[in-house]
Design an enzyme around this catalytic site. Structure first.
Site, PDB file in Angstrom:
ATOM      1  CB  SER A 117      -0.900   0.004   1.244  1.00 40.51           C
ATOM      2  OG  SER A 117      -1.530   1.253   1.424  1.00 40.51           O
ATOM      3  CE1 TYR A 141      -3.958  -1.753   5.024  1.00 43.42           C
ATOM      4  CE2 TYR A 141      -3.481   0.496   4.336  1.00 43.42           C
ATOM      5  CZ  TYR A 141      -3.765  -0.818   4.020  1.00 43.42           C
ATOM      6  OH  TYR A 141      -3.840  -1.197   2.699  1.00 43.42           O
ATOM      7  CE  LYS A 145      -1.783  -4.223   3.277  1.00 40.66           C
ATOM      8  NZ  LYS A 145      -2.116  -5.483   2.569  1.00 40.66           N
TER       9      LYS A 145
END
Length: 333
Positions: A117, A141, A145
């Site tokens: 991402s 988040y 990643k």
């Protein structure tokens, strides 16, 4: 030989399954169906319900279907939720990915395509960001990643194993043939939320923050059509098989749109009005992130075909209309 697609019943994963099948691949899907749907999986693919952290199940799928590549989409994706419950994200996105990677290595799977991402960068401004830019995630988040990318890098150095980590920006739109789209209830993707509001599925839409250092004060993002994104995954898989070289690549168009620009586009394309309400900034939201995708275009030969915001919105809205028909009382009678 087969390709194992984790999260293949979800939004991006289900598009990937169709693309792989059209490319002549045998496809095995592993999804626990927490946010995905069995009906979203192409009928020619083999669906198994389970978790990527189940080493026994994954090992048996690899052995029984001669899996030579894994395309890994399974994970949690809501930035505010990751701030409220970071341990969930480090478990689901990082720890279980680590287990999946270990299972792949132990069972001789050499090719691994990872759904990373742009959140790994944090807020970097409106200038297109290159893969060499320092990573400074604004949320658990994004960090989850980035941590998985590090695991992949170290695993590739130590084992006969290579990977492609595709850092994609804001994915939107739906399959042009209407076979699948973003179907998760309560999804937070801006274009989906706006299309739902245009159809009356939501009473209003909130804009989080109008005081950013951008032309209209709202966040800027680079939106990519899901069909172009899965094409990049196909190219990445082909590159891994052909060259044996790992890579990290951005997937975006290099053009940013503010939240208000997107909402204006939704109103124009759909011909509907929106009840727009303004709220305070949402923790973890980067101010502006736009992709420099020269690496994907140069190394992978990726050529987007849907790089148009109006087209992205039109396909997303068409899918929302289809979902509305599917879920109507007459359709279920």
């Amino acid at each position: 030989m087969a390709v194992l697609v984790t999260g293949g019943a979800g939004y991006i994963g289900s598009h990937m399954v169709w693309a792989l099948l059209e490319a002549g691949e045998e496809v095995v899907v592993l999804d626990r169906l927490s946010t995905g749907f069995e009906w979203a999986v192409a009928p020619e693919a083999r669906l198994f319900v389970g978790d990527v952290g189940d080493t026994g199940l994954v090992s048996s799928l690899i052995a029984n279907h001669a899996v030579d590549a894994i395309v890994h989409f399974a994970g949690s994706v809501v930035v505010p939720e990751s701030i409220a419950d970071p341990l969930l994200y480090y478990d689901n996105n990082t720890a279980r990915s680590r287990t999946l990677i270990e299972t792949a290595v132990r069972n001789g799977v050499r090719n691994f395509v990872f759904s990373s991402s742009a959140a790994v960068y944090g807020s970097v401004g409106a200038e297109p960001v290159q893969e060499s830019h320092p990573c400074n995630p604004d949320s658990p988040y994004g960090m989850s990643k980035l941590m998985t990318e590090t695991i992949l890098q170290d695993a590739a150095l130590a084992h006969d194993f290579r990977y492609a980590a595709l850092r994609y920006f804001n994915v939107a739109g739906a399959d042009p043939e209407g076979r699948t789209g973003q179907s998760t209830k309560g999804a937070t993707h801006l274009i989906k939320v706006a299309c739902e509001a245009a159809l009356g599925k939501r009473g209003h839409i909130e804009v989080f923050g109008t005081d950013y250092d951008t032309p209209d004060g709202t966040c800027i993002r680079d939106y990519i059509h899901v069909t172009d994104l899965v094409k990049a995954h196909l190219h990445a898989l082909e590159s891994l098989r052909r060259t044996g070289e790992s890579l990290v690549a951005n997937c975006g168009y290099g053009r940013g749109y503010s939240v208000l620009e997107v909402l204006d586009c939704v109103k124009r394309v759909t011909g509907r009005t929106l009840d727009v309400r303004y709220a305070a900034r949402r923790e973890g939201d980067a101010e502006a992130v736009v992709a420099n995708s020269d690496r994907a275009r140069g190394i992978l030969g990726w050529r987007p075909e849907h790089a148009n915001l109006d087209r992205i919105v039109a396909s997303a809205f068409s899918w929302e209309e289809d979902l509305l028909r599917r879920n109507s009382p007459k359709a279920s009678a």
